[in-house]
Design a protein around this motif. Structure first.
Motif, PDB file in Angstrom:
ATOM      1  N   TRP A 100      46.559  42.647  43.217  1.00 33.64           N
ATOM      2  CA  TRP A 100      46.326  42.031  41.904  1.00 33.64           C
ATOM      3  C   TRP A 100      47.505  42.322  40.975  1.00 33.64           C
ATOM      4  CZ3 TRP A 100      46.351  43.444  36.833  1.00 33.64           C
ATOM      5  CH2 TRP A 100      45.721  42.615  35.923  1.00 33.64           C
ATOM      6  N   PRO A 101      47.961  41.319  40.215  1.00 31.77           N
ATOM      7  CA  PRO A 101      47.397  39.980  39.971  1.00 31.77           C
ATOM      8  C   PRO A 101      47.974  38.876  40.846  1.00 31.77           C
ATOM      9  CG  PRO A 101      49.113  40.403  38.384  1.00 31.77           C
ATOM     10  CD  PRO A 101      49.042  41.641  39.257  1.00 31.77           C
ATOM     11  N   LEU A 102      48.798  39.232  41.835  1.00 26.30           N
ATOM     12  CA  LEU A 102      49.532  38.240  42.612  1.00 26.30           C
ATOM     13  C   LEU A 102      48.652  37.211  43.330  1.00 26.30           C
ATOM     14  CD1 LEU A 102      52.287  37.252  43.578  1.00 26.30           C
ATOM     15  CD2 LEU A 102      52.170  38.946  45.419  1.00 26.30           C
ATOM     16  N   PRO A 103      47.531  37.594  43.967  1.00 31.27           N
ATOM     17  CA  PRO A 103      46.754  36.602  44.742  1.00 31.27           C
ATOM     18  C   PRO A 103      46.319  35.388  43.937  1.00 31.27           C
ATOM     19  CG  PRO A 103      46.041  38.805  45.317  1.00 31.27           C
ATOM     20  CD  PRO A 103      46.975  38.951  44.145  1.00 31.27           C
TER      21      PRO A 103
ATOM     22  N   LEU B  43      41.681  36.567  39.047  1.00 31.46           N
ATOM     23  CA  LEU B  43      42.451  37.248  38.014  1.00 31.46           C
ATOM     24  C   LEU B  43      41.565  38.105  37.113  1.00 31.46           C
ATOM     25  CD1 LEU B  43      45.411  37.376  37.156  1.00 31.46           C
ATOM     26  CD2 LEU B  43      44.930  35.558  35.507  1.00 31.46           C
ATOM     27  N   ALA B  44      40.404  37.587  36.735  1.00 30.74           N
ATOM     28  CA  ALA B  44      39.567  38.272  35.755  1.00 30.74           C
ATOM     29  C   ALA B  44      38.615  39.289  36.372  1.00 30.74           C
ATOM     30  CB  ALA B  44      38.763  37.246  34.953  1.00 30.74           C
TER      31      ALA B  44
ATOM     32  N   MET C 217      39.525  42.022  28.423  1.00 31.60           N
ATOM     33  CA  MET C 217      39.637  40.888  27.494  1.00 31.60           C
ATOM     34  C   MET C 217      40.960  40.158  27.692  1.00 31.60           C
ATOM     35  SD  MET C 217      38.029  42.758  24.111  1.00 31.60           S
ATOM     36  CE  MET C 217      38.352  41.358  23.031  1.00 31.60           C
ATOM     37  N   PHE C 218      42.044  40.900  27.892  1.00 33.79           N
ATOM     38  CA  PHE C 218      43.332  40.263  28.174  1.00 33.79           C
ATOM     39  C   PHE C 218      43.269  39.488  29.494  1.00 33.79           C
ATOM     40  CE2 PHE C 218      45.367  43.373  25.191  1.00 33.79           C
ATOM     41  CZ  PHE C 218      46.023  42.437  24.404  1.00 33.79           C
ATOM     42  N   ALA C 219      42.632  40.068  30.499  1.00 36.90           N
ATOM     43  CA  ALA C 219      42.507  39.371  31.786  1.00 36.90           C
ATOM     44  C   ALA C 219      41.690  38.101  31.636  1.00 36.90           C
ATOM     45  CB  ALA C 219      41.862  40.297  32.817  1.00 36.90           C
ATOM     46  N   PHE C 220      40.637  38.152  30.837  1.00 38.83           N
ATOM     47  CA  PHE C 220      39.827  36.963  30.590  1.00 38.83           C
ATOM     48  C   PHE C 220      40.661  35.892  29.874  1.00 38.83           C
ATOM     49  CE2 PHE C 220      36.838  34.406  28.110  1.00 38.83           C
ATOM     50  CZ  PHE C 220      35.927  34.041  29.100  1.00 38.83           C
TER      51      PHE C 220
ATOM     52  N   ILE D   8      45.020  29.982  32.603  1.00 39.23           N
ATOM     53  CA  ILE D   8      45.259  29.336  33.894  1.00 39.23           C
ATOM     54  C   ILE D   8      44.457  28.039  34.010  1.00 39.23           C
ATOM     55  CG2 ILE D   8      44.553  29.556  36.322  1.00 39.23           C
ATOM     56  CD1 ILE D   8      45.870  32.179  36.457  1.00 39.23           C
ATOM     57  N   LEU D   9      43.292  28.017  33.402  1.00 34.87           N
ATOM     58  CA  LEU D   9      42.448  26.822  33.475  1.00 34.87           C
ATOM     59  C   LEU D   9      43.014  25.669  32.653  1.00 34.87           C
ATOM     60  CD1 LEU D   9      38.924  28.489  33.119  1.00 34.87           C
ATOM     61  CD2 LEU D   9      39.980  27.606  35.207  1.00 34.87           C
ATOM     62  N   ARG D  10      44.006  25.941  31.798  1.00 35.81           N
ATOM     63  CA  ARG D  10      44.455  24.932  30.846  1.00 35.81           C
ATOM     64  C   ARG D  10      45.890  24.469  31.036  1.00 35.81           C
ATOM     65  NH1 ARG D  10      45.001  27.006  26.213  1.00 35.81           N
ATOM     66  NH2 ARG D  10      44.359  29.168  26.496  1.00 35.81           N
ATOM     67  N   GLY D  11      46.559  24.864  32.131  1.00 41.62           N
ATOM     68  CA  GLY D  11      47.919  24.367  32.288  1.00 41.62           C
ATOM     69  C   GLY D  11      48.763  25.268  33.158  1.00 41.62           C
TER      70      GLY D  11
END
Length: 614
Positions: A326-329, A408-409, A443-446, A452-455
């Motif tokens: 993590w966080p590479l995968p 990631l989260a 919270m930062f991970a979230f 990631i979901l937005r672009g």
């Protein structure tokens, strides 16, 4: 589409070692540019990449990031059983006996790993001026330095293929990986091994990219020196990874002549010159027993069957990488379509030759531990970094985005839950600053997962970095040290220090029965004996133990206590409990209840002596 990050040359015109690496190869992402220029828009370079994506500023950022990620916990986290204290105790005995050839844990020969890491730890202890009395953090210095060197070397490695902006991401993924942070805090081989492998692979990449018949002496020297260093650190693991990369490159490109530039004959001789002095010395010191045990028992034993209950089926490593890398995968999943389109590029070919053969071997070996695959981490980071600069995630499918967001989260959120719930399960209170900092990291991970979901996934990296920093500081700096029930050995030593007349550790004699953790031996001292309950009773019954002011203590785990008391009764010994320590042994998860016994005659003598002094 101009690209300053994924081509061998950019506006800086040269790789970090000043070597020309264009060598007739097409740009790393040439095919990608042709195939995707109408569908994929390269993301605008963010401000942080403008600032730190340079050969001058990137190393300073990595030094600072390594300081923040790897230093918390170095002084406050006790030895982690069982491998770390085995290494540190063996090094301590080298310093005590001044025998730097034979490796021993107390009287037992430790013929498992070469001498390299022990020499580095011994050098750290010598430089500190504390010699064998050096605290644990001194023995951990080679690991934190090795991890920091790995981050810097990953940047240098990546510069063979891409500009400094992309190389910045490769170094960042190496620094943030959970497994690298763990090994930075363990006084054993793997952090230093990673550094030697990455340095060797960086030199190999430049040799391969040049495709020259002329000898490249500087790169060859770096390659073979790092190659030899990996042997002295962990035997065949480094040569296996590097050697399979060479074979893979030859097979995938059907070319062999390029390796002449590495001066293989001279390099092998140089490797032998570096490695053979200790090999000859250990052969003479042990009459060949080191190689019989290191190769015949340790190495081949791990191949055939899972040692120390660490056996697991194939593909276990692949599943473990989802967590320990993590966080590479998460970013690898996002980048995979672009990596596949660019599969014939030099960068992806090199990364495949590095990762695939060694990963197959690791999966086939019966013994499996999460850190085994750590030398493969940069091989995944290379193509992922190139793809992120090109806009990976811009047009990804919604399902892929969601899976990546979860990858990631989830680990960060899981750490936050554990920071609160774990202490209650162990019967203690959470560390307030630790729980808050780890929650902030979640919270930062979230936030990164939401981005990631937005672009383009590139824009989520600052939040990911902050999540990693918060996790490192919170877990290692506060949450871990506060879990007092699992730190049994340090609490045992503290209890010994509190017994009247026994505060001077250099004068007390301690035996232990039922609790055999190497961390206790390292913390209490080499003279600590592991014996049977009956022998412990005889030890306390000896004349010296009844002398006024003497300090002989038997450390008896509750499972052996009945046998100890029965043996004491048979020989007329009256033992008295001076302290009790209970907790959770993290090796196996067993609850332990340990009593510290003294001969009642010695106890009386100590009390009388204390009364006279008062």
């Amino acid at each position: 589409m101009a690209d300053e990050t994924v081509k061998p040359k950019d506006q800086d015109e040269a790789s970090s070692d000043g070597q020309d690496v264009s060598s007739g190869h097409p740009p790393v992402n040439e095919n990608l540019e042709k195939d995707t220029q109408t569908t994929l828009q390269k993301p605008k370079k963010p401000v942080w990449l403008h600032i730190f994506g340079h050969d001058i500023t990137a190393p300073f950022l990595f030094l600072f990031l390594s300081l923040v990620l790897f230093v918390p916990g170095q002084w406050t986290v006790p030895p982690l059983d069982r491998d770390e204290p085995r290494f540190t105790q063996a090094t301590k005995q080298m310093l005590e006996t001044e025998d730097y050839i034979d490796i021993r844990f107390q009287e037992q020969a430790r013929h498992k790993k070469p001498v390299g890491i022990y020499w580095l730890q011994a050098a750290a202890a010598k430089i500190s001026g504390q010699d064998a009395e050096a605290p644990l953090w001194v023995y951990r210095l080679p690991s934190i330095i090795g991890s920091t060197m790995s981050v810097l070397a990953a940047f240098w490695l990546a510069r063979a293929f891409m500009g400094p902006a992309g190389a910045l991401l490769v170094g960042g993924f190496t620094a943030l990986a959970i497994i690298v942070g763990v090994e930075a805090r363990l006084a054993k081989t793997d952090a230093v091994l990673l550094a030697t492998v990455i340095i060797a692979q960086g030199a190999l990449a430049r040799i391969w990219l040049k495709q020259q018949n002329e000898r490249l002496w500087t790169l060859s020297f770096v390659f073979w020196t790092a190659f030899a260093g990996s042997i002295l650190i962990k035997g065949p693991v480094g040569p296996m990874v590097v050697g399979l990369t060479v074979v893979g490159l030859m097979a995938m490109k059907r070319q062999v002549a390029w390796f002449k530039a590495a001066s293989p004959l001279v390099g092998i001789v140089w490797t032998i010159l570096l490695v053979s002095p200790w090999l000859v010395a250990i052969w003479m010191a042990t009459d060949g027993a080191f190689f019989t045990e290191a190769i015949g028992k340790d190495l081949l034993g791990k191949v055939r069957e899972g040692q120390e209950s660490h056996g697991a089926p194939p593909l276990t490593h692949l599943g473990a990488m989802l967590g320990v890398f993590w966080p590479l995968p998460a970013f690898f999943l996002i980048a995979l379509p672009l990596i596949w389109q660019e599969r014939k590029s030099p960068l992806v070919v090199f990364a495949t030759a590095w990762f695939l053969p060694s990963w197959v071997i690791f999966e086939l070996v019966a013994t499996k531990l999460p850190h085994y695959t750590m030398p493969l981490l940069p091989a995944l980071a290379l193509p992922v970094a190139a793809a992120l600069i090109e806009g990976a995630g811009t047009n990804s499918r919604k399902t892929v985005r969601w899976i990546a967001a979860v990858l990631l989260a989830a680990p960060a959120i899981g750490l936050a839950v554990a920071a609160f719930a774990g202490p209650f399960v162990l019967g203690t209170w959470p560390s307030p600053p630790g729980a808050v900092i780890v929650t902030l990291g979640a919270m930062f991970a979230f936030a990164a997962a939401s981005r990631i979901l937005r672009g383009p996934a590139l824009y989520s990296l600052p939040a990911v970095t902050m999540a990693g920093v918060c996790a490192a500081i919170g877990v290692w700096g506060f949450v871990g040290p506060a879990l007092t029930p699992i730190w049994v050995s340090p609490r045992l030593v503290a209890a010994l220090d509190e017994i009247p007349g026994c505060a001077d550790a250099s004068r007390r004699q301690v035996v232990t029965s039922g609790f055999h953790e190497p961390s206790f031996i390292f913390l209490e001292g080499t003279g600590t004996q592991i014996i049977s309950p009956k022998s412990a009773a005889e030890f306390l019954n000896e004349t010296a133990s009844a002398e006024k002011g003497s300090c002989r203590i038997a450390v008896i785990e509750s499972r052996e206590e009945a046998t100890f008391l029965a043996a004491s009764k048979e020989i007329g010994l009256v033992p008295e409990v001076r302290k009790r320590v209970d907790g959770l042994n993290i090796n196996g998860g067993d609850d332990v209840d340990i009593a510290l016994y003294q001969n009642v005659k010695a106890v009386t003598g100590v009390e009388e002596s204390d009364a006279e002094q008062q």
